[in-house]
Design a protein around this motif. Structure first.
Motif, PDB file in Angstrom:
ATOM      1  N   CYS A   1      -4.569   6.564  -7.259  1.00  0.00           N
ATOM      2  CA  CYS A   1      -3.854   6.400  -5.990  1.00  0.00           C
ATOM      3  C   CYS A   1      -4.820   6.059  -4.862  1.00  0.00           C
ATOM      4  O   CYS A   1      -4.576   5.131  -4.070  1.00  0.00           O
ATOM      5  CB  CYS A   1      -3.088   7.680  -5.665  1.00  0.00           C
TER       6      CYS A   1
ATOM      7  N   THR B   1      -5.541  -1.915  -1.251  1.00  0.00           N
ATOM      8  CA  THR B   1      -4.387  -2.598  -0.655  1.00  0.00           C
ATOM      9  C   THR B   1      -4.417  -2.525   0.864  1.00  0.00           C
ATOM     10  O   THR B   1      -3.995  -3.465   1.542  1.00  0.00           O
ATOM     11  CB  THR B   1      -3.070  -1.988  -1.175  1.00  0.00           C
TER      12      THR B   1
ATOM     13  N   ILE C   1       2.703   1.553  -3.635  1.00  0.00           N
ATOM     14  CA  ILE C   1       1.833   2.078  -4.694  1.00  0.00           C
ATOM     15  C   ILE C   1       1.643   3.577  -4.537  1.00  0.00           C
ATOM     16  O   ILE C   1       1.757   4.344  -5.497  1.00  0.00           O
ATOM     17  CB  ILE C   1       0.473   1.345  -4.670  1.00  0.00           C
TER      18      ILE C   1
ATOM     19  N   TYR D   1       0.821  -1.215   0.000  1.00  0.00           N
ATOM     20  CA  TYR D   1       0.000   0.000   0.000  1.00  0.00           C
ATOM     21  C   TYR D   1       0.854   1.264   0.000  1.00  0.00           C
ATOM     22  O   TYR D   1       0.545   2.240  -0.686  1.00  0.00           O
ATOM     23  CB  TYR D   1      -0.993  -0.001   1.170  1.00  0.00           C
TER      24      TYR D   1
ATOM     25  N   LEU E   1      -6.390   2.412  -5.396  1.00  0.00           N
ATOM     26  CA  LEU E   1      -5.417   1.353  -5.135  1.00  0.00           C
ATOM     27  C   LEU E   1      -5.020   1.308  -3.656  1.00  0.00           C
ATOM     28  O   LEU E   1      -4.869   0.226  -3.072  1.00  0.00           O
ATOM     29  CB  LEU E   1      -4.176   1.551  -6.006  1.00  0.00           C
TER      30      LEU E   1
END
Length: 396
Positions: free
Chosen positions: A279, A286, A91, A88, A282
Motif C-alpha cells: 500500500c 501514484t 489503490i 492513488y 503504490l
C-alpha cells in the motif's frame, strides 16, 4: 502537594498488580473499532440479531460499495489526468479492504493471544517488570491515538476539496448513480455518502494499521520483563540453590511462552504487514505520478500531504517496533550473561546454557515471510520510492 516519584507510582501499581495488570488492555481500542465495524458481537447476546443486521448493512454500503465506486470511475476515466486523479486513493482503499478482510480471517487468533498474555502477566512480580509492561501498554495506546489524529486530519482536509473548489465537485472522483453535477439534491446525497463512507473506511483502516504495532510493542515489553527477571537470578538474598534453580526453570518456561507468542503474532500480522508495504509503495508512486502529470491546487495539497505522511509513517512504526524486537532479543542474551551464574551449581549452569542457546535464535517478524520488519527495510522502501519518482521525472 508534592509530586509522586516514579518509584512510588510503580510501587502503587504493583500493589494492585493481580487486579489491574493485563497487557491485553493494549488492544482495547482496536476491539472497540472492530466491534464498530461489525467484527465482534457485543457481550449482551440479546443484541446479536440486531448487530448482525447492522454489520451486514455497514459492510455492504461501505466495505463493498465504496471501493466499487472508485474502481468503476477508474475504468470510466476519459484521459490519463482523470486516471491519475483517482488512482492513488483507489489503490489505498482497495488494499484497506483487503487488510480488513485479513482481520476478519484472523480474528480468532487475535482473541487467542489473550490466554498467552495472561500466563505471562502473572509472572511479573517486581516493580520494574510491572513498569516495563505498563509502558508497553501506554506505548500501544499512544500509537493508536497518533494514528487516530492523522486519520481525523485526513477526513477533515478532504472536505477542502469540496469547499474550496470553484465548481461543484466531490471529495474523491467516484462513480455514483446520481446526477450530482446538475442536481444540488443529488450532490448533497453523493457528498454525504462519501463523508459516511470515508469515515467508516478510515475507522476500519485505523484498526487495520495499528494492531500490528500494538502486538509487537507488547511482545517487546514481555521480553524486557523476562530480561529483568533473568538478570536477578542468583542475586536475591535468602534464596538457596534449589529455589534459584526453580526460578530459572520458570524463566525457561516463560521464554517458551514468548516464543509461542512470537509465532502467533507472526501468523497474525504477516499478511497485514505485507499489504501495508504494498500500500505504501503504490500510494507513494501514484502520488508522485499525480503530482508530475496533474499538478496540485491548494484544495488538494494539504490532504495529499497528510495522506502521504500517514502511509509513510505506518511502515516506519512497523519497522521501528520490529527493530525494537530484535534489540530486546539481544538484551535477553545480555541478561543471561549478567545473572550471578558463576556462584551457582552445575544443574543451574546446564539449564542456563540451554536458555542461552534458545535465546540466540533471532526473533524477527517477517512481512509475508519475505520482508523483515527492520529500520533498514524502511530505508530501502523510501529509496525505491524516490528512485521511481526520479525516473518518472526524467520521462516527463
Amino acid at each position: 502537594m508534592e509530586l509522586e516519584t516514579s518509584s512510588s507510582i510503580i510501587s502503587k501499581y504493583s500493589t494492585n498488580r493481580a487486579v489491574t495488570l493485563h497487557t491485553y488492555e493494549a488492544f482495547k481500542y482496536h476491539w472497540f473499532v472492530w466491534q464498530f465495524c461489525g467484527l465482534k458481537y457485543p457481550k449482551n447476546h440479546n443484541w446479536k440479531l440486531l448487530y448482525t443486521v447492522y454489520a451486514i448493512i455497514l459492510n455492504a454500503t461501505v466495505t463493498l460499495f465504496f471501493p466499487l465506486t472508485l474502481i468503476v470511475n477508474c475504468f470510466l476515466s476519459e484521459n490519463f489526468t482523470e486516471l491519475c486523479e483517482n488512482l492513488y486513493i483507489t489503490i489505498t482503499d482497495v488494499i484497506c479492504n483487503l487488510k480488513f478482510l485479513n482481520v476478519f480471517i484472523v480474528r480468532k487468533k487475535l482473541l487467542a493471544v489473550k490466554d498467552i498474555l495472561d500466563r505471562l502477566d502473572t509472572r511479573a512480580k517486581t516493580d520494574d517488570e510491572i513498569h516495563a509492561l505498563r509502558m508497553g501498554i501506554r506505548s500501544a495506546h499512544k500509537c493508536f491515538c497518533i494514528f487516530a489524529i492523522m486519520f481525523g486530519c485526513a477526513i477533515i482536509t478532504s472536505q477542502l476539496v469540496v469547499y474550496l473548489s470553484s465548481e461543484r465537485t466531490l471529495m474523491y472522483p467516484a462513480w455514483l448513480p446520481l446526477n450530482w453535477k446538475t442536481s444540488y439534491r443529488d450532490f448533497l446525497i453523493a457528498h454525504s455518502y462519501q463523508v459516511y463512507g470515508l469515515t467508516v473506511q478510515a475507522i476500519q483502516d485505523l484498526g487495520n494499521d495499528t494492531y500490528p504495532q500494538a502486538y509487537l510493542r507488547i511482545l517487546c515489553a514481555h521480553i524486557e520483563a523476562l530480561s529483568l527477571r533473568i538478570s536477578k537470578l542468583g542475586n536475591k538474598k535468602g534464596m538457596n540453590s534449589k529455589e534459584v534453580n526453580k526460578e530459572l526453570i520458570e524463566c525457561i518456561k516463560d521464554h517458551q511462552i514468548i516464543i509461542e507468542l512470537h509465532k502467533t503474532i507472526q501468523q497474525i500480522i504477516s499478511t497485514a504487514c505485507l499489504a501495508q508495504f504494498m500500500c505504501t509503495g503504490l500510494a507513494q508512486c501514484t502520488i508522485g505520478v499525480y503530482m508530475l502529470y496533474v499538478g496540485l491546487d491548494f484544495s488538494k495539497l494539504l490532504n495529499i500531504v497528510i495522506f502521504f505522511t500517514a502511509v509513510t509513517f505506518e511502515i516506519f512504526i512497523l519497522c521501528h517496533f520490529g527493530d525494537q524486537l530484535c534489540q530486546r532479543a539481544e538484551q535477553l542474551t545480555v541478561a543471561i550473561y549478567s545473572c550471578n551464574w558463576m556462584d551457582q551449581n552445575k544443574k543451574f549452569k546446564q539449564a542456563l546454557l540451554l536458555l542461552l542457546k534458545r535465546s540466540q535464535r533471532p526473533l524477527v517478524i517477517m512481512a509475508g515471510d519475505l520482508i523483515p520488519l527492520k529500520l533498514p527495510t524502511f530505508v530501502r522502501v523510501m529509496k525505491t520510492a524516490y528512485s521511481t519518482f526520479a525516473v518518472l521525472s526524467e520521462v516527463k
